[in-house]
Design a protein around this motif. Sequence first.
Motif, short mmCIF file in Angstrom:
data_model
loop_
_atom_site.label_atom_id
_atom_site.label_comp_id
_atom_site.label_asym_id
_atom_site.label_seq_id
_atom_site.Cartn_x
_atom_site.Cartn_y
_atom_site.Cartn_z
N VAL A 82 0.85 -1.19 0.00
CA VAL A 82 0.00 0.00 0.00
C VAL A 82 0.88 1.24 0.00
O VAL A 82 1.65 1.45 0.95
CB VAL A 82 -0.94 0.03 1.21
N GLU A 83 0.76 2.03 -1.05
CA GLU A 83 1.54 3.27 -1.14
C GLU A 83 0.80 4.42 -0.48
O GLU A 83 -0.43 4.45 -0.43
CB GLU A 83 1.81 3.65 -2.60
N SER A 84 1.55 5.37 -0.02
CA SER A 84 0.99 6.61 0.53
C SER A 84 2.03 7.72 0.40
O SER A 84 3.19 7.46 0.08
CB SER A 84 0.58 6.43 1.99
N GLY A 85 1.59 8.93 0.63
CA GLY A 85 2.51 10.06 0.63
C GLY A 85 2.46 10.93 -0.60
O GLY A 85 3.13 11.97 -0.68
N GLY A 86 1.67 10.53 -1.59
CA GLY A 86 1.54 11.37 -2.78
C GLY A 86 0.75 12.63 -2.48
O GLY A 86 0.16 12.78 -1.42
N SER B 265 9.58 18.79 -2.33
CA SER B 265 9.93 17.42 -1.97
C SER B 265 8.71 16.65 -1.49
O SER B 265 7.77 17.24 -0.94
CB SER B 265 10.99 17.41 -0.86
N LEU B 266 8.76 15.35 -1.67
CA LEU B 266 7.76 14.44 -1.13
C LEU B 266 8.46 13.15 -0.74
O LEU B 266 9.48 12.78 -1.34
CB LEU B 266 6.67 14.10 -2.16
N ARG B 267 7.92 12.47 0.27
CA ARG B 267 8.39 11.13 0.59
C ARG B 267 7.24 10.16 0.46
O ARG B 267 6.23 10.29 1.17
CB ARG B 267 8.98 11.06 1.99
N LEU B 268 7.40 9.20 -0.42
CA LEU B 268 6.40 8.16 -0.60
C LEU B 268 6.76 6.98 0.30
O LEU B 268 7.93 6.67 0.51
CB LEU B 268 6.35 7.70 -2.06
N SER B 269 5.72 6.33 0.80
CA SER B 269 5.90 5.13 1.62
C SER B 269 5.19 3.96 0.96
O SER B 269 4.17 4.14 0.30
CB SER B 269 5.32 5.35 3.02
N LYS C 261 9.88 -1.97 10.16
CA LYS C 261 8.57 -1.34 10.00
C LYS C 261 7.83 -1.87 8.77
O LYS C 261 6.77 -1.38 8.43
CB LYS C 261 8.71 0.17 9.91
N ASN C 262 8.43 -2.84 8.08
CA ASN C 262 7.81 -3.40 6.86
C ASN C 262 7.46 -2.32 5.85
O ASN C 262 6.39 -2.34 5.22
CB ASN C 262 6.54 -4.20 7.21
N THR C 263 8.36 -1.37 5.68
CA THR C 263 8.07 -0.23 4.82
C THR C 263 9.28 0.14 3.96
O THR C 263 10.40 0.13 4.45
CB THR C 263 7.65 0.99 5.67
N ALA C 264 8.99 0.46 2.71
CA ALA C 264 9.99 1.03 1.82
C ALA C 264 9.63 2.48 1.55
O ALA C 264 8.46 2.87 1.64
CB ALA C 264 10.04 0.24 0.51
N TYR C 265 10.63 3.27 1.22
CA TYR C 265 10.42 4.71 1.03
C TYR C 265 11.04 5.19 -0.27
O TYR C 265 12.03 4.61 -0.75
CB TYR C 265 11.05 5.50 2.20
N LEU C 266 10.47 6.25 -0.80
CA LEU C 266 11.08 6.94 -1.93
C LEU C 266 11.07 8.43 -1.60
O LEU C 266 10.01 9.06 -1.59
CB LEU C 266 10.32 6.68 -3.23
N GLN C 267 12.24 8.97 -1.29
CA GLN C 267 12.38 10.40 -1.02
C GLN C 267 12.63 11.10 -2.35
O GLN C 267 13.57 10.75 -3.07
CB GLN C 267 13.54 10.65 -0.07
N MET C 268 11.79 12.07 -2.66
CA MET C 268 11.89 12.78 -3.94
C MET C 268 12.13 14.25 -3.67
O MET C 268 11.33 14.91 -3.01
CB MET C 268 10.60 12.58 -4.75
N ASN C 269 13.25 14.75 -4.18
CA ASN C 269 13.63 16.14 -3.98
C ASN C 269 13.72 16.87 -5.32
O ASN C 269 13.85 16.24 -6.37
CB ASN C 269 14.97 16.23 -3.26
N ASN C 270 13.67 18.19 -5.25
CA ASN C 270 13.80 19.01 -6.46
C ASN C 270 12.85 18.52 -7.55
O ASN C 270 13.27 18.26 -8.69
CB ASN C 270 15.24 19.02 -6.95
N GLY D 237 -0.93 2.30 -6.23
CA GLY D 237 -0.40 3.55 -6.77
C GLY D 237 -0.78 4.76 -5.95
O GLY D 237 -1.81 4.76 -5.25
N THR D 238 0.04 5.78 -6.02
CA THR D 238 -0.25 7.06 -5.36
C THR D 238 0.10 8.18 -6.33
O THR D 238 1.15 8.15 -6.97
CB THR D 238 0.51 7.20 -4.03
#
Length: 123
Positions: free
Chosen positions: A5-9, A17-21, A76-85, A116-117
């Motif tokens: 389950v994605e979140s953070g969009g 910046s955004l961080r997706l989980s 935490k059973n979680t992957a992240y995508l940190q998006m900058n600029n 998807g998010t």
Amino acid sequence: QVQLVESGGGLVQTGGSLRLSCAASGRTFSSYHNGWFRQAPGKEREFVAAITRSGENTYYADSMKGRFAISRDNGKNTAYLQMNNLLPEDTPVYYCAASMTYSGSGSEGYNYWGQGTQVTVSS
């Protein structure tokens, strides 16, 4: 199986910046490699980044290097995508994917996908 389950969009301005989980449930998250892909309407799904199950190795599409960072927290059973600029072309829907055997850039290598998010970058 593993459920993702994605979140953070959301909506962000150019340069922001955004961080997706990507939260995983089901089988042991640390057994899976993870990838992030994105897809705009009418276009093919595009590789963004991938990370091995241990987190030791990461891979990026050339256009994301230096701006995006993939990471994971197996506790935490979680992957992240940190998006900058962020740029307007970073706008598509972002998907998290998982595979027990594959950690590359091909979407066909991943067995499990989230819903998807949406990320929207305004100019």
